[in-house]
Design an enzyme around this catalytic site. Structure first.
Site, mmCIF file in Angstrom:
data_model
loop_
_atom_site.group_PDB
_atom_site.id
_atom_site.type_symbol
_atom_site.label_atom_id
_atom_site.label_comp_id
_atom_site.label_asym_id
_atom_site.label_seq_id
_atom_site.Cartn_x
_atom_site.Cartn_y
_atom_site.Cartn_z
ATOM 1 N N GLU A 90 -36.161 10.020 -68.038
ATOM 2 C CA GLU A 90 -35.033 9.204 -67.597
ATOM 3 C C GLU A 90 -34.440 8.544 -68.840
ATOM 4 O O GLU A 90 -35.155 7.917 -69.624
ATOM 5 C CB GLU A 90 -35.552 8.161 -66.593
ATOM 6 C CG GLU A 90 -34.473 7.442 -65.842
ATOM 7 C CD GLU A 90 -33.990 8.182 -64.576
ATOM 8 O OE1 GLU A 90 -34.368 9.359 -64.352
ATOM 9 O OE2 GLU A 90 -33.222 7.565 -63.829
ATOM 10 N N ARG A 120 -29.427 15.883 -63.767
ATOM 11 C CA ARG A 120 -30.042 16.323 -62.524
ATOM 12 C C ARG A 120 -29.163 17.361 -61.814
ATOM 13 O O ARG A 120 -29.647 18.235 -61.123
ATOM 14 C CB ARG A 120 -30.227 15.078 -61.668
ATOM 15 C CG ARG A 120 -30.518 15.304 -60.251
ATOM 16 C CD ARG A 120 -30.780 13.937 -59.657
ATOM 17 N NE ARG A 120 -30.728 14.015 -58.218
ATOM 18 C CZ ARG A 120 -31.341 13.169 -57.416
ATOM 19 N NH1 ARG A 120 -32.020 12.169 -57.924
ATOM 20 N NH2 ARG A 120 -31.244 13.298 -56.129
ATOM 21 N N LYS A 132 -41.426 8.207 -53.624
ATOM 22 C CA LYS A 132 -40.834 7.023 -54.261
ATOM 23 C C LYS A 132 -41.038 5.789 -53.386
ATOM 24 O O LYS A 132 -41.082 5.873 -52.165
ATOM 25 C CB LYS A 132 -39.352 7.258 -54.564
ATOM 26 C CG LYS A 132 -38.516 7.615 -53.375
ATOM 27 C CD LYS A 132 -37.100 8.015 -53.795
ATOM 28 C CE LYS A 132 -36.340 8.554 -52.608
ATOM 29 N NZ LYS A 132 -35.017 9.056 -52.928
ATOM 30 N N GLU A 181 -46.155 5.868 -61.372
ATOM 31 C CA GLU A 181 -45.359 5.759 -62.593
ATOM 32 C C GLU A 181 -44.236 4.740 -62.401
ATOM 33 O O GLU A 181 -43.729 4.567 -61.292
ATOM 34 C CB GLU A 181 -44.740 7.120 -62.948
ATOM 35 C CG GLU A 181 -45.750 8.125 -63.448
ATOM 36 C CD GLU A 181 -45.092 9.404 -63.963
ATOM 37 O OE1 GLU A 181 -43.847 9.517 -63.923
ATOM 38 O OE2 GLU A 181 -45.841 10.297 -64.398
ATOM 39 N N LYS A 231 -40.678 3.568 -62.173
ATOM 40 C CA LYS A 231 -39.449 4.299 -61.817
ATOM 41 C C LYS A 231 -38.282 3.672 -62.567
ATOM 42 O O LYS A 231 -37.836 2.588 -62.227
ATOM 43 C CB LYS A 231 -39.213 4.267 -60.308
ATOM 44 C CG LYS A 231 -38.047 5.133 -59.857
ATOM 45 C CD LYS A 231 -37.980 5.200 -58.337
ATOM 46 C CE LYS A 231 -36.979 6.210 -57.824
ATOM 47 N NZ LYS A 231 -35.635 6.032 -58.316
ATOM 48 N N ARG A 283 -31.250 10.975 -65.145
ATOM 49 C CA ARG A 283 -32.314 11.963 -65.320
ATOM 50 C C ARG A 283 -31.877 13.027 -66.324
ATOM 51 O O ARG A 283 -30.777 13.550 -66.228
ATOM 52 C CB ARG A 283 -32.611 12.612 -63.980
ATOM 53 C CG ARG A 283 -33.783 13.568 -64.026
ATOM 54 C CD ARG A 283 -34.159 13.906 -62.617
ATOM 55 N NE ARG A 283 -35.295 14.776 -62.523
ATOM 56 C CZ ARG A 283 -35.926 15.012 -61.386
ATOM 57 N NH1 ARG A 283 -35.514 14.444 -60.275
ATOM 58 N NH2 ARG A 283 -36.959 15.807 -61.345
ATOM 59 N N PHE A 338 -41.269 11.879 -68.414
ATOM 60 C CA PHE A 338 -42.297 11.874 -67.373
ATOM 61 C C PHE A 338 -42.837 13.243 -67.011
ATOM 62 O O PHE A 338 -43.750 13.356 -66.214
ATOM 63 C CB PHE A 338 -41.833 11.113 -66.120
ATOM 64 C CG PHE A 338 -40.512 11.576 -65.526
ATOM 65 C CD1 PHE A 338 -40.436 12.769 -64.835
ATOM 66 C CD2 PHE A 338 -39.384 10.789 -65.648
ATOM 67 C CE1 PHE A 338 -39.237 13.178 -64.271
ATOM 68 C CE2 PHE A 338 -38.170 11.194 -65.087
ATOM 69 C CZ PHE A 338 -38.102 12.398 -64.394
ATOM 70 N N ARG A 373 -37.762 18.876 -52.274
ATOM 71 C CA ARG A 373 -38.332 17.572 -51.984
ATOM 72 C C ARG A 373 -39.708 17.843 -51.403
ATOM 73 O O ARG A 373 -39.861 18.679 -50.542
ATOM 74 C CB ARG A 373 -37.450 16.911 -50.924
ATOM 75 C CG ARG A 373 -37.436 15.424 -50.929
ATOM 76 C CD ARG A 373 -36.467 14.919 -49.891
ATOM 77 N NE ARG A 373 -35.076 14.918 -50.310
ATOM 78 C CZ ARG A 373 -34.563 14.093 -51.215
ATOM 79 N NH1 ARG A 373 -35.312 13.183 -51.795
ATOM 80 N NH2 ARG A 373 -33.295 14.151 -51.540
HETATM 81 P P1 AMP Z 1 -33.802 8.643 -56.211
HETATM 82 O O1 AMP Z 1 -32.627 8.883 -57.133
HETATM 83 O O2 AMP Z 1 -33.833 7.287 -55.637
HETATM 84 O O3 AMP Z 1 -33.918 9.743 -55.188
HETATM 85 O O4 AMP Z 1 -35.139 8.748 -57.102
HETATM 86 C C1 AMP Z 1 -35.471 9.880 -57.867
HETATM 87 C C2 AMP Z 1 -35.059 9.697 -59.315
HETATM 88 O O5 AMP Z 1 -35.824 8.703 -59.968
HETATM 89 C C3 AMP Z 1 -35.290 10.916 -60.165
HETATM 90 O O6 AMP Z 1 -34.279 11.869 -60.004
HETATM 91 C C4 AMP Z 1 -35.311 10.344 -61.576
HETATM 92 O O7 AMP Z 1 -33.987 10.330 -62.091
HETATM 93 C C5 AMP Z 1 -35.721 8.895 -61.384
HETATM 94 N N1 AMP Z 1 -36.979 8.508 -62.042
HETATM 95 C C6 AMP Z 1 -37.167 7.361 -62.727
HETATM 96 N N2 AMP Z 1 -38.410 7.265 -63.186
HETATM 97 C C7 AMP Z 1 -39.073 8.386 -62.804
HETATM 98 C C8 AMP Z 1 -40.406 8.863 -62.966
HETATM 99 N N3 AMP Z 1 -41.333 8.168 -63.625
HETATM 100 N N4 AMP Z 1 -40.710 10.066 -62.414
HETATM 101 C C9 AMP Z 1 -39.794 10.783 -61.731
HETATM 102 N N5 AMP Z 1 -38.522 10.379 -61.543
HETATM 103 C C10 AMP Z 1 -38.151 9.192 -62.071
#
Ligand code: AMP
Length: 582
Positions: free
Chosen positions: A301, A271, A425, A249, A251, A256, A342, A419
């Protein structure tokens, strides 16, 4: 239960750094609490009056608190002011002032947990004419009836800074031992992840035992704790981990949002489960128009867009909507947002968290009519690494942050609050030497020199080690700050100042200033090296060495969405070091 019992337990907890010892002390405490007071004790121990999503703000103006301390103790006001300036901890001021109180009055009332809790609720809940007076009287009365330790924790609770350093996970350990058994810990954590209310979980557990937790179900209006993603350094590794095929998907880089939708009411949570419905009236409206069912919990998001070009704007623009200083009405038109959905966690009475990803996406598609402003997150399902690489490049080209790989396996459930490898990611920064940006916690600072004289010159940054419950230093951060950010640093950091290194920080460096671990900044480094002066992952790789980041640079992003405990962990740093070494 006497409030003194609670305050004395806090005093012992504050004196230890060991998570195990903390849990033992909590168990000892919990075993003395009557069932009908468990809820209050858990909330007070978390420094709250209600779970986060209820948005009950504790805070009290420090001036008012100092005045109440004076009224209760009659210790000279300049003395009180001096104590306050010493370390900015209202609890320590209250402790000292109550200890110095000259005559003890005959008319003190015994403080119980119930009484303190109700009074705090009243103080937090009152506003408008006459409320200041009422707050002052109530607090002064409590201070008057307090012993020094009681006064200390009442003041700290009101200031919203309990400083006990008890992570929720430690509380869960203690709940398991006190009311069930160590082996049942996971069931308790699951219940917590579903309702985000540890006090509720604890009350049920204490009253009805483990079986009672089955009644905790996902409900519209009660946010569940967000699922988190793991990370891997490359697409082939991701495909291999996810069984050869997965969904990739887009990102999105925004905020969030967990949307709880009922016919007559929509609520939006971040979040961190903060209720931000009031800040996004436009999102509520467009989501209401897009949703075709009766009730749902959806996740997506929220991304700021340029109204003229339709292009996504940098994440920071969303935070303009979140500052109280800004007029909301103009923000809505000046900084419009859109929502990329999502996930679908609940639909028409059915909890979908234990349903595989593909079904949840299907449900999402079924219940949403896409519009200009509400869309489903873009997705590519493939088993071909080349094709996925191509997609990744396309996302980056459009300014995206990277991609989220999602498992298609039959057990690709939504794992609230944890997690796991169901989501992985992969971000653009993985392509450079040091494979990722990291989110580090500010724990100290050094005085500035030259152009930065009079301000902070560099910050001491740390990772979080959940096993130890301790923040470990990993780098000294000085570059990447523009003038505006430099000027903003005191505002960001000063409320977290402590007079010495914080109890939960492990540092070999002597900083000029210390902070309670709280502010999280995104940092990009050139390389991870071994160092004798940083404590991150101490001696995990080599004797007398920890891990350190070379040439760190602040990326410009304050991670307001991340609490300190969710910053990059020591384990993640170690994994990145190993990946880099390969
Ligand atoms: P990180 O903040 O780097 O740990 O990445 C996780 C965050 O990516 C999630 O908490 C979401 O806010 C964001 N995010 C953006 N696009 C997506 C997606 N397609 N699926 C899940 N999370 C997403």
């Amino acid at each position: 239960m006497d409030y003194l019992t609670l305050a004395e337990a806090y005093e012992k907890i504050e004196a230890t750094r060991s998570r195990l010892e903390m849990a033992d002390l909590l168990v000892e405490l919990l075993r003395q609490v009557p069932v009908d007071e468990v809820e209050m004790v858990i909330l007070l121990t978390q420094g709250k009056l209600a779970p986060d999503f209820k948005g009950v703000e504790m805070g009290i103006a420090e001036k008012l608190a100092l005045k109440a301390i004076y009224e209760a103790t009659r210790v000279n006001e300049t003395e009180i002011q001096k104590l306050w300036l010493r370390d900015g901890d209202l609890g320590n001021v209250a402790f000292e002032a109550v200890s110095r109180k000259k005559q003890t009055s005959l008319f003190t009332e015994h403080l119980s947990v119930k009484m303190v809790f109700r009074n705090l609720e009243q103080i937090a809940g009152s506003s408008g004419a006459g409320s200041q007076d009422m707050k002052l009287k109530l607090l002064a009365k409590m201070m008057h009836d307090s012993s020094p330790v009681e006064a200390k924790y009442i003041a700290r609770t009101l200031a919203g800074k309990l400083r006990l350093g008890i992570a929720d996970m430690t509380l869960i350990d203690a709940l398991a031992i006190a009311y069930a058994s160590k082996e049942e810990r996971d069931a308790i954590e699951r219940a917590y992840n579903t309702c985000s209310d540890l006090a509720r979980v604890a009350t049920i557990l204490a009253g009805d035992g483990l079986g009672g937790l089955e009644n905790i179900k996902l409900e519209v209006g009660i946010p569940l704790r967000a699922m988190l993603a793991e990370r891997l350094p490359g697409i082939p590794e991701i495909l291999e981990k996810l069984g050869g095929k997965c969904a990739f998907e887009y990102k999105y880089d925004g905020l969030r949002i967990q949307a709880h939708i009922r016919k007559d009411k929509i609520q939006l949570f971040t979040r961190q489960l903060e209720d931000v419905t009031g800040q996004f009236p436009d999102l509520v409206e467009i989501l209401g128009k897009s949703f075709k069912g009766k009730a749902a919990v959806l996740e997506g998001e929220c991304v700021p867009v340029d109204i003229n070009t339709g292009e996504m704007l940098p994440f920071q623009t969303v935070s303009k909507r979140r500052g109280r200083k800004y007029e909301l009405t103009s923000a809505v038109t000046e900084y419009p947002v859109m929502l990329y959905l999502f996930d679908c966690l609940y639909l028409e009475g059915g909890d979908l968290t234990q349903t595989p990803y593909t079904n949840r996406r299907k449900m999402l598609k079924k219940c949403i009519k896409e519009t200009e402003r509400v869309k489903l997150a873009e997705v590519l399902i493939t088993d071909d690494a080349e094709e996925a690489e191509e997609y990744f490049r396309k996302v980056i080209g459009k300014g995206g942050e990277g991609i989220m790989a999602k498992s298609l396996a039959p057990d690709s459930y939504y794992r609230a609050g944890s997690r796991g490898w169901n989501w992985i990611k992969f971000k653009r920064d993985y392509k450079s030497e040091m494979n990722d940006t990291v989110d580090l916690v500010v724990v100290g600072a050094f005085s500035g020199k030259g152009r930065r004289a009079g301000n902070y010159g560099a910050l001491l940054m740390a990772t979080y080690n959940p096993e130890r419950g301790i923040f470990e230093t990993v780098t000294k951060l000085g570059s990447g700050f523009d003038d505006a950010m430099l000027a903003l640093l005191p505002e960001l950091l000063d409320t977290h100042k402590t007079d010495k290194v914080h109890r939960l920080v492990d540092s070999k460096m002597q900083a000029d200033y210390w902070f309670e671990p709280s502010v999280v900044l995104e940092v990009k480094g050139a390389e991870i090296t071994l160092s004798p002066i940083h404590t991150c992952g101490w001696e995990l790789v080599r004797k007398n060495s920890g891990l350190a980041i070379r040439f760190p640079r602040y990326t410009g992003k304050v991670r307001q969405d991340k609490p300190a405990e969710e910053a990059t962990s020591t384990d993640e740093m170690l994994a990145m070091y190993e990946m880099q070494a390969k």
